[in-house]
Design a protein around this motif. Structure first.
Motif, PDB file in Angstrom:
ATOM      1  N   HIS A  53     -15.458  32.905  58.802  1.00 25.00           N
ATOM      2  CA  HIS A  53     -15.008  31.797  57.954  1.00 25.00           C
ATOM      3  C   HIS A  53     -16.007  31.575  56.815  1.00 25.00           C
ATOM      4  O   HIS A  53     -15.604  31.406  55.653  1.00 25.00           O
ATOM      5  CB  HIS A  53     -14.850  30.520  58.792  1.00 25.00           C
ATOM      6  N   TYR A  54     -17.286  31.594  57.129  1.00 28.73           N
ATOM      7  CA  TYR A  54     -18.310  31.423  56.106  1.00 28.73           C
ATOM      8  C   TYR A  54     -18.230  32.555  55.080  1.00 28.73           C
ATOM      9  O   TYR A  54     -18.291  32.313  53.864  1.00 28.73           O
ATOM     10  CB  TYR A  54     -19.697  31.388  56.743  1.00 28.73           C
ATOM     11  N   LEU A  55     -18.085  33.773  55.560  1.00 27.78           N
ATOM     12  CA  LEU A  55     -17.988  34.915  54.648  1.00 27.78           C
ATOM     13  C   LEU A  55     -16.772  34.786  53.735  1.00 27.78           C
ATOM     14  O   LEU A  55     -16.864  35.025  52.528  1.00 27.78           O
ATOM     15  CB  LEU A  55     -17.913  36.226  55.439  1.00 27.78           C
ATOM     16  N   GLN A  56     -15.642  34.425  54.315  1.00 29.57           N
ATOM     17  CA  GLN A  56     -14.409  34.329  53.534  1.00 29.57           C
ATOM     18  C   GLN A  56     -14.448  33.193  52.523  1.00 29.57           C
ATOM     19  O   GLN A  56     -13.905  33.333  51.423  1.00 29.57           O
ATOM     20  CB  GLN A  56     -13.212  34.160  54.468  1.00 29.57           C
ATOM     21  N   THR A  57     -15.087  32.093  52.870  1.00 33.79           N
ATOM     22  CA  THR A  57     -15.069  30.929  51.990  1.00 33.79           C
ATOM     23  C   THR A  57     -16.269  30.830  51.055  1.00 33.79           C
ATOM     24  O   THR A  57     -16.150  30.267  49.972  1.00 33.79           O
ATOM     25  CB  THR A  57     -14.975  29.618  52.805  1.00 33.79           C
ATOM     26  N   ARG A  58     -17.418  31.385  51.456  1.00 34.76           N
ATOM     27  CA  ARG A  58     -18.627  31.205  50.638  1.00 34.76           C
ATOM     28  C   ARG A  58     -19.261  32.504  50.140  1.00 34.76           C
ATOM     29  O   ARG A  58     -20.085  32.467  49.236  1.00 34.76           O
ATOM     30  CB  ARG A  58     -19.682  30.427  51.432  1.00 34.76           C
ATOM     31  N   GLN A  59     -18.892  33.629  50.759  1.00 32.66           N
ATOM     32  CA  GLN A  59     -19.476  34.908  50.352  1.00 32.66           C
ATOM     33  C   GLN A  59     -18.397  35.991  50.242  1.00 32.66           C
ATOM     34  O   GLN A  59     -18.590  37.124  50.705  1.00 32.66           O
ATOM     35  CB  GLN A  59     -20.546  35.356  51.368  1.00 32.66           C
ATOM     36  N   PRO A  60     -17.248  35.704  49.642  1.00 30.39           N
ATOM     37  CA  PRO A  60     -16.141  36.665  49.650  1.00 30.39           C
ATOM     38  C   PRO A  60     -16.460  37.986  48.939  1.00 30.39           C
ATOM     39  O   PRO A  60     -15.869  39.018  49.256  1.00 30.39           O
ATOM     40  CB  PRO A  60     -14.997  35.915  48.962  1.00 30.39           C
ATOM     41  N   HIS A  61     -17.398  37.960  48.002  1.00 39.63           N
ATOM     42  CA  HIS A  61     -17.768  39.184  47.295  1.00 39.63           C
ATOM     43  C   HIS A  61     -18.315  40.251  48.246  1.00 39.63           C
ATOM     44  O   HIS A  61     -18.124  41.442  48.015  1.00 39.63           O
ATOM     45  CB  HIS A  61     -18.783  38.877  46.191  1.00 39.63           C
ATOM     46  N   LEU A  62     -18.974  39.821  49.330  1.00 41.34           N
ATOM     47  CA  LEU A  62     -19.514  40.791  50.297  1.00 41.34           C
ATOM     48  C   LEU A  62     -18.414  41.548  51.026  1.00 41.34           C
ATOM     49  O   LEU A  62     -18.608  42.689  51.438  1.00 41.34           O
ATOM     50  CB  LEU A  62     -20.414  40.096  51.319  1.00 41.34           C
ATOM     51  N   LEU A  63     -17.273  40.904  51.177  1.00 44.15           N
ATOM     52  CA  LEU A  63     -16.169  41.532  51.910  1.00 44.15           C
ATOM     53  C   LEU A  63     -15.498  42.647  51.105  1.00 44.15           C
ATOM     54  O   LEU A  63     -14.702  43.398  51.647  1.00 44.15           O
ATOM     55  CB  LEU A  63     -15.155  40.472  52.344  1.00 44.15           C
ATOM     56  N   LYS A  64     -15.853  42.764  49.845  1.00 45.23           N
ATOM     57  CA  LYS A  64     -15.368  43.880  49.027  1.00 45.23           C
ATOM     58  C   LYS A  64     -16.168  45.147  49.322  1.00 45.23           C
ATOM     59  O   LYS A  64     -15.686  46.247  49.138  1.00 45.23           O
ATOM     60  CB  LYS A  64     -15.451  43.536  47.546  1.00 45.23           C
ATOM     61  N   ALA A  65     -17.394  44.960  49.784  1.00 44.69           N
ATOM     62  CA  ALA A  65     -18.278  46.098  50.049  1.00 44.69           C
ATOM     63  C   ALA A  65     -18.490  46.359  51.540  1.00 44.69           C
ATOM     64  O   ALA A  65     -18.776  47.486  51.923  1.00 44.69           O
ATOM     65  CB  ALA A  65     -19.630  45.871  49.383  1.00 44.69           C
ATOM     66  N   TYR A  66     -18.376  45.324  52.360  1.00 47.93           N
ATOM     67  CA  TYR A  66     -18.657  45.441  53.793  1.00 47.93           C
ATOM     68  C   TYR A  66     -17.488  44.932  54.622  1.00 47.93           C
ATOM     69  O   TYR A  66     -16.813  43.978  54.233  1.00 47.93           O
ATOM     70  CB  TYR A  66     -19.906  44.632  54.182  1.00 47.93           C
ATOM     71  N   ASP A  67     -17.316  45.543  55.758  1.00 47.25           N
ATOM     72  CA  ASP A  67     -16.323  45.092  56.712  1.00 47.25           C
ATOM     73  C   ASP A  67     -16.819  43.807  57.370  1.00 47.25           C
ATOM     74  O   ASP A  67     -17.989  43.725  57.769  1.00 47.25           O
ATOM     75  CB  ASP A  67     -16.118  46.194  57.767  1.00 47.25           C
ATOM     76  N   ALA A  68     -15.952  42.813  57.485  1.00 52.49           N
ATOM     77  CA  ALA A  68     -16.340  41.527  58.069  1.00 52.49           C
ATOM     78  C   ALA A  68     -16.865  41.697  59.490  1.00 52.49           C
ATOM     79  O   ALA A  68     -17.864  41.079  59.867  1.00 52.49           O
ATOM     80  CB  ALA A  68     -15.162  40.555  58.045  1.00 52.49           C
ATOM     81  N   ALA A  69     -16.220  42.543  60.279  1.00 52.05           N
ATOM     82  CA  ALA A  69     -16.651  42.744  61.670  1.00 52.05           C
ATOM     83  C   ALA A  69     -18.069  43.319  61.719  1.00 52.05           C
ATOM     84  O   ALA A  69     -18.873  42.940  62.580  1.00 52.05           O
ATOM     85  CB  ALA A  69     -15.677  43.663  62.402  1.00 52.05           C
ATOM     86  N   PHE A  70     -18.386  44.219  60.791  1.00 51.02           N
ATOM     87  CA  PHE A  70     -19.735  44.778  60.726  1.00 51.02           C
ATOM     88  C   PHE A  70     -20.761  43.692  60.413  1.00 51.02           C
ATOM     89  O   PHE A  70     -21.801  43.602  61.072  1.00 51.02           O
ATOM     90  CB  PHE A  70     -19.799  45.888  59.662  1.00 51.02           C
ATOM     91  N   LEU A  71     -20.486  42.873  59.405  1.00 49.78           N
ATOM     92  CA  LEU A  71     -21.419  41.807  59.034  1.00 49.78           C
ATOM     93  C   LEU A  71     -21.607  40.809  60.174  1.00 49.78           C
ATOM     94  O   LEU A  71     -22.729  40.402  60.464  1.00 49.78           O
ATOM     95  CB  LEU A  71     -20.933  41.086  57.781  1.00 49.78           C
ATOM     96  N   VAL A  72     -20.516  40.435  60.822  1.00 49.33           N
ATOM     97  CA  VAL A  72     -20.606  39.509  61.954  1.00 49.33           C
ATOM     98  C   VAL A  72     -21.492  40.096  63.036  1.00 49.33           C
ATOM     99  O   VAL A  72     -22.386  39.423  63.562  1.00 49.33           O
ATOM    100  CB  VAL A  72     -19.197  39.180  62.510  1.00 49.33           C
ATOM    101  N   GLU A  73     -21.284  41.357  63.355  1.00 46.94           N
ATOM    102  CA  GLU A  73     -22.061  42.010  64.421  1.00 46.94           C
ATOM    103  C   GLU A  73     -23.553  42.062  64.088  1.00 46.94           C
ATOM    104  O   GLU A  73     -24.395  41.720  64.913  1.00 46.94           O
ATOM    105  CB  GLU A  73     -21.530  43.420  64.669  1.00 46.94           C
TER     106      GLU A  73
END
Length: 109
Positions: A53-73
């Motif tokens: 949720h934080y990634l999607q709402t406050r750091q969405p630019h990272l999700l263009k380069a990294y998979d959300a599951a990877f960052l969470v892990e």
């Protein structure tokens, strides 16, 4: 000095500081203050979902380069390592992450 805060508040502070330490170790310039942390707790009971949720709402630019599951892990792994280090015998002094000190070292102060 006696810490008379409720146990849940103390646990939340330890976890919040562990997240901030993890972000710093990973090179992210994020800091979860109490307000942000409790806002995320209200979004979900699941830690992974809160980070997403934080990634999607406050750091969405990272999700263009990294998979959300990877960052969470990777964030959860670093957070767990920090909590493990803090729980080690003789580690009481390093229990909290001093964000101000870390920021000052980035600035060369």
């Amino acid at each position: 000095m006696v810490n008379d805060l409720p146990i849940q508040y103390r646990n939340d502070e330890v976890e919040r500081n562990a997240y901030n330490a993890a972000f710093y170790e990973l090179g992210f310039r994020w800091y979860w203050d109490s307000h942000t942390y409790y806002e995320l707790l209200g979004a979900s009971q699941d830690a992974g979902e809160r980070i997403c949720h934080y990634l999607q709402t406050r750091q969405p630019h990272l999700l263009k380069a990294y998979d959300a599951a990877f960052l969470v892990e990777v964030i959860q792994q670093k957070k767990a390592k920090h909590i493990e280090r803090c729980a080690a015998p003789g580690a009481a002094a390093s229990r909290y992450f001093d964000w101000a000190q870390a920021h000052a070292s980035e600035l060369g102060v």
